[in-house]
Design an enzyme around this catalytic site. Structure first.
Site, PDB file in Angstrom:
ATOM      1  N   LYS A  16       0.851  -1.206   0.000  1.00 23.02           N
ATOM      2  CA  LYS A  16       0.000   0.000   0.000  1.00 23.02           C
ATOM      3  C   LYS A  16       0.876   1.242   0.000  1.00 23.02           C
ATOM      4  O   LYS A  16       2.051   1.204   0.407  1.00 23.02           O
ATOM      5  CB  LYS A  16      -0.956   0.032   1.197  1.00 23.02           C
ATOM      6  CG  LYS A  16      -0.285   0.138   2.587  1.00 23.02           C
ATOM      7  CD  LYS A  16      -0.038   1.552   3.058  1.00 23.02           C
ATOM      8  CE  LYS A  16       0.670   1.609   4.396  1.00 23.02           C
ATOM      9  NZ  LYS A  16       1.829   2.422   4.504  1.00 23.02           N
ATOM     10  N   PRO A 104       9.728  -4.151  -0.940  1.00 21.07           N
ATOM     11  CA  PRO A 104      10.899  -3.859  -0.118  1.00 21.07           C
ATOM     12  C   PRO A 104      10.559  -3.836   1.374  1.00 21.07           C
ATOM     13  O   PRO A 104       9.433  -3.527   1.773  1.00 21.07           O
ATOM     14  CB  PRO A 104      11.361  -2.490  -0.616  1.00 21.07           C
ATOM     15  CG  PRO A 104      10.294  -1.970  -1.496  1.00 21.07           C
ATOM     16  CD  PRO A 104       9.424  -3.095  -1.911  1.00 21.07           C
ATOM     17  N   ALA A 107       9.960  -0.300   4.516  1.00 23.72           N
ATOM     18  CA  ALA A 107       9.883   0.691   3.442  1.00 23.72           C
ATOM     19  C   ALA A 107       8.701   1.651   3.550  1.00 23.72           C
ATOM     20  O   ALA A 107       8.592   2.580   2.764  1.00 23.72           O
ATOM     21  CB  ALA A 107       9.807  -0.044   2.104  1.00 23.72           C
ATOM     22  N   LEU A 109       5.597   0.504   3.107  1.00 22.20           N
ATOM     23  CA  LEU A 109       4.652  -0.007   2.108  1.00 22.20           C
ATOM     24  C   LEU A 109       3.786  -1.138   2.677  1.00 22.20           C
ATOM     25  O   LEU A 109       3.106  -1.843   1.919  1.00 22.20           O
ATOM     26  CB  LEU A 109       5.426  -0.520   0.878  1.00 22.20           C
ATOM     27  CG  LEU A 109       6.246   0.542   0.121  1.00 22.20           C
ATOM     28  CD1 LEU A 109       7.114  -0.113  -0.947  1.00 22.20           C
ATOM     29  CD2 LEU A 109       5.319   1.573  -0.529  1.00 22.20           C
ATOM     30  N   ALA A 110       3.818  -1.333   3.990  1.00 24.64           N
ATOM     31  CA  ALA A 110       3.002  -2.341   4.684  1.00 24.64           C
ATOM     32  C   ALA A 110       3.319  -3.761   4.242  1.00 24.64           C
ATOM     33  O   ALA A 110       2.437  -4.623   4.249  1.00 24.64           O
ATOM     34  CB  ALA A 110       1.502  -2.038   4.530  1.00 24.64           C
ATOM     35  N   GLY A 111       4.559  -4.034   3.876  1.00 23.36           N
ATOM     36  CA  GLY A 111       4.949  -5.387   3.432  1.00 23.36           C
ATOM     37  C   GLY A 111       4.641  -6.445   4.486  1.00 23.36           C
ATOM     38  O   GLY A 111       4.041  -7.480   4.187  1.00 23.36           O
ATOM     39  N   SER A 113       2.573  -6.175   7.062  1.00 25.45           N
ATOM     40  CA  SER A 113       1.129  -6.187   7.366  1.00 25.45           C
ATOM     41  C   SER A 113       0.345  -6.959   6.307  1.00 25.45           C
ATOM     42  O   SER A 113      -0.593  -7.693   6.620  1.00 25.45           O
ATOM     43  CB  SER A 113       0.589  -4.759   7.428  1.00 25.45           C
ATOM     44  OG  SER A 113       1.284  -4.020   8.386  1.00 25.45           O
ATOM     45  N   THR A 114       0.736  -6.792   5.048  1.00 23.90           N
ATOM     46  CA  THR A 114      -0.012  -7.469   3.984  1.00 23.90           C
ATOM     47  C   THR A 114       0.267  -8.977   4.009  1.00 23.90           C
ATOM     48  O   THR A 114      -0.622  -9.785   3.721  1.00 23.90           O
ATOM     49  CB  THR A 114       0.267  -6.814   2.602  1.00 23.90           C
ATOM     50  OG1 THR A 114      -0.714  -7.235   1.681  1.00 23.90           O
ATOM     51  CG2 THR A 114       1.627  -7.142   2.054  1.00 23.90           C
ATOM     52  N   ASP A 146      -1.832  -1.435  10.320  1.00 20.96           N
ATOM     53  CA  ASP A 146      -2.153  -1.459   8.884  1.00 20.96           C
ATOM     54  C   ASP A 146      -2.791  -2.777   8.436  1.00 20.96           C
ATOM     55  O   ASP A 146      -3.209  -2.893   7.286  1.00 20.96           O
ATOM     56  CB  ASP A 146      -0.875  -1.236   8.051  1.00 20.96           C
ATOM     57  CG  ASP A 146      -0.429   0.222   8.072  1.00 20.96           C
ATOM     58  OD1 ASP A 146      -1.273   1.101   8.316  1.00 20.96           O
ATOM     59  OD2 ASP A 146       0.769   0.473   7.836  1.00 20.96           O
TER      60      ASP A 146
HETATM   61  O1  C5P Z   1       0.664  -0.951  14.888  1.00 24.33           O
HETATM   62  P1  C5P Z   1       2.057  -1.148  14.434  1.00 24.33           P
HETATM   63  O2  C5P Z   1       2.775  -2.240  15.196  1.00 24.33           O
HETATM   64  O3  C5P Z   1       2.196  -1.320  12.960  1.00 24.33           O
HETATM   65  O4  C5P Z   1       2.816   0.203  14.769  1.00 24.33           O
HETATM   66  C1  C5P Z   1       4.230   0.299  14.801  1.00 24.33           C
HETATM   67  C2  C5P Z   1       4.608   1.508  15.624  1.00 24.33           C
HETATM   68  O5  C5P Z   1       4.174   2.696  14.979  1.00 24.33           O
HETATM   69  C3  C5P Z   1       3.950   1.548  16.995  1.00 24.33           C
HETATM   70  O6  C5P Z   1       4.758   0.927  17.963  1.00 24.33           O
HETATM   71  C4  C5P Z   1       3.823   3.028  17.273  1.00 24.33           C
HETATM   72  O7  C5P Z   1       5.043   3.511  17.798  1.00 24.33           O
HETATM   73  C5  C5P Z   1       3.663   3.643  15.891  1.00 24.33           C
HETATM   74  N1  C5P Z   1       2.270   3.973  15.562  1.00 24.33           N
HETATM   75  C6  C5P Z   1       1.664   5.044  16.177  1.00 24.33           C
HETATM   76  N2  C5P Z   1       0.378   5.361  15.859  1.00 24.33           N
HETATM   77  C7  C5P Z   1      -0.305   4.658  14.933  1.00 24.33           C
HETATM   78  C8  C5P Z   1       0.300   3.567  14.282  1.00 24.33           C
HETATM   79  C9  C5P Z   1       1.591   3.247  14.625  1.00 24.33           C
HETATM   80  O8  C5P Z   1       2.276   5.704  17.007  1.00 24.33           O
HETATM   81  N3  C5P Z   1      -1.557   5.007  14.639  1.00 24.33           N
END
Ligand code: C5P
Length: 321
Positions: A16, A104, A107, A109-111, A113-114, A146
């Site tokens: 994404k 990548p 990056a 690009l949510a690699g 997460s997807t 994501d």
């Molecule tokens: O949810 P995820 O593990 O992908 O998020 C990674 C890091 O990004 C979190 O530990 C947080 O520090 C930050 N984050 C945030 N607010 C969001 C999404 C992510 O602060 N809405």
């Protein structure tokens, strides 16, 4: 005794980009409330799932920087499904997950997460659970901000941590050129924490910061441009608050963005970066932009791709039951 079901699924998991990312508020739980417009693109990984005769979860990936153990988000997705649906796990057994990485790593690009979304969807199919998108998105929200978007994909408005999703009209006529320096990756946690420290700290120290804090919320204009499929306006309204902390730290990324802009393309960093994307309305133009940037920057560390907006995130490429 367990009956052995030999099932396999092959899924395509799209990356994404963020057309819009505005940080609204620092939350007490350490996260941030956001307004984002997320868009799936056809740069994708392939995730193969094979059932196993024992009850282990095993993960393989062709990319040296991707963890192949319980730290991988795709592994966590399988472990979550096993914990939430113990009867199905007992009936169908463990799973081999093979990730063919093209997106990548580190990056924006949510690699990861997807990949996790593909495992949730794949195991739902393999284990015949018939979960709804909402249920899968809830499970996804337990894994990362994501992941809920990656369950459905397309063009979406995302709020909260990123888990409250509203579909927007499909944007399918954009091509996108992506640029990423192979040796650079940005920690998402670092980007958000630095932003929090600078813009939501208890002492706002200078007038520039105060001015930045006064910036109006303008996601409504972006949503309206998408509703009207106004490509020119969409290009003008792309926005990412995290550029304010990442670009000053990574000058090469700033330079890459400027190069795309010099060629007349709207350009922006995706997520927490360091990938920069540029929008065009034809494949030929995208290819031309890619070649021009390659010549202008001439750094073997810079990787470039042409991709296209796509209306969904995960699709089943083949299966064997
Ligand atoms: O949810 P995820 O593990 O992908 O998020 C990674 C890091 O990004 C979190 O530990 C947080 O520090 C930050 N984050 C945030 N607010 C969001 C999404 C992510 O602060 N809405």
């Amino acid at each position: 005794m367990r009956e052995f079901f030999m099932h396999s699924y092959s899924l395509i998991a799209s990356a994404k980009i963020n057309l819009y990312l505005e940080i609204i508020r620092a939350r007490p739980d350490g996260y941030h409330d956001l307004v984002m417009v997320l868009q799936s693109i056809d740069l994708a990984d392939q995730i193969d799932l094979h059932s196993r005769s024992d009850d282990s979860i095993c993960l393989h990936c062709n990319h040296p920087e991707v963890p192949q153990d319980h730290n991988n988000l795709a592994y966590k997705a399988a472990a979550l499904m096993a914990a939430k649906f113990p009867d199905a796990f007992a009936k169908y057994g463990g799973v081999d997950i093979t990730i063919h990485k093209r997106i990548p790593v580190g990056a924006g690009l949510a690699g990861g997460s997807t990949n996790a979304a593909a495992v949730l969807i794949g195991l739902d199919l393999m284990w015949n659970l018939k979960l709804s998108d909402k249920q899968l998105q809830y499970l996804g929200s337990l894994l990362g901000s994501d992941v809920p978007f990656c369950i459905v994909g397309g063009t979406m408005l995302a709020t909260g941590r990123g888990e409250y999703l509203t579909p927007l009209p499909v944007l399918d006529s954009f091509y996108v050129v992506l640029g990423k320096y192979r040796s650079l990756s940005v920690s998402t946690a670092w980007a958000y924490q630095t932003f929090r420290h600078l813009y939501f700290g208890s002492h706002v120290s200078d007038s520039l910061t105060i001015e930045n804090l006064r910036q109006p919320v303008c996601s409504a204009d972006m949503v309206s441009a998408i509703n009207h499929q106004n490509q020119q306006q969409i290009g003008q309204l792309i926005y990412n608050d995290l550029e304010r902390v990442v670009l000053p730290e990574y000058r090469k990324v700033q330079r890459l963005k400027e190069e795309f802009q010099r060629l007349g393309c709207p350009a922006m960093m995706s997520g927490s970066g360091p990938t920069v994307f540029a929008l065009t309305n034809s494949q030929a133009k995208a290819q031309q932009v890619l070649e021009s940037v390659k010549t202008a920057i001439a750094d073997p560390d810079l990787e470039l791709w042409v991709s296209r907006f796509t209306p969904s995130s995960i699709r089943v490429a083949s299966f064997h039951k």
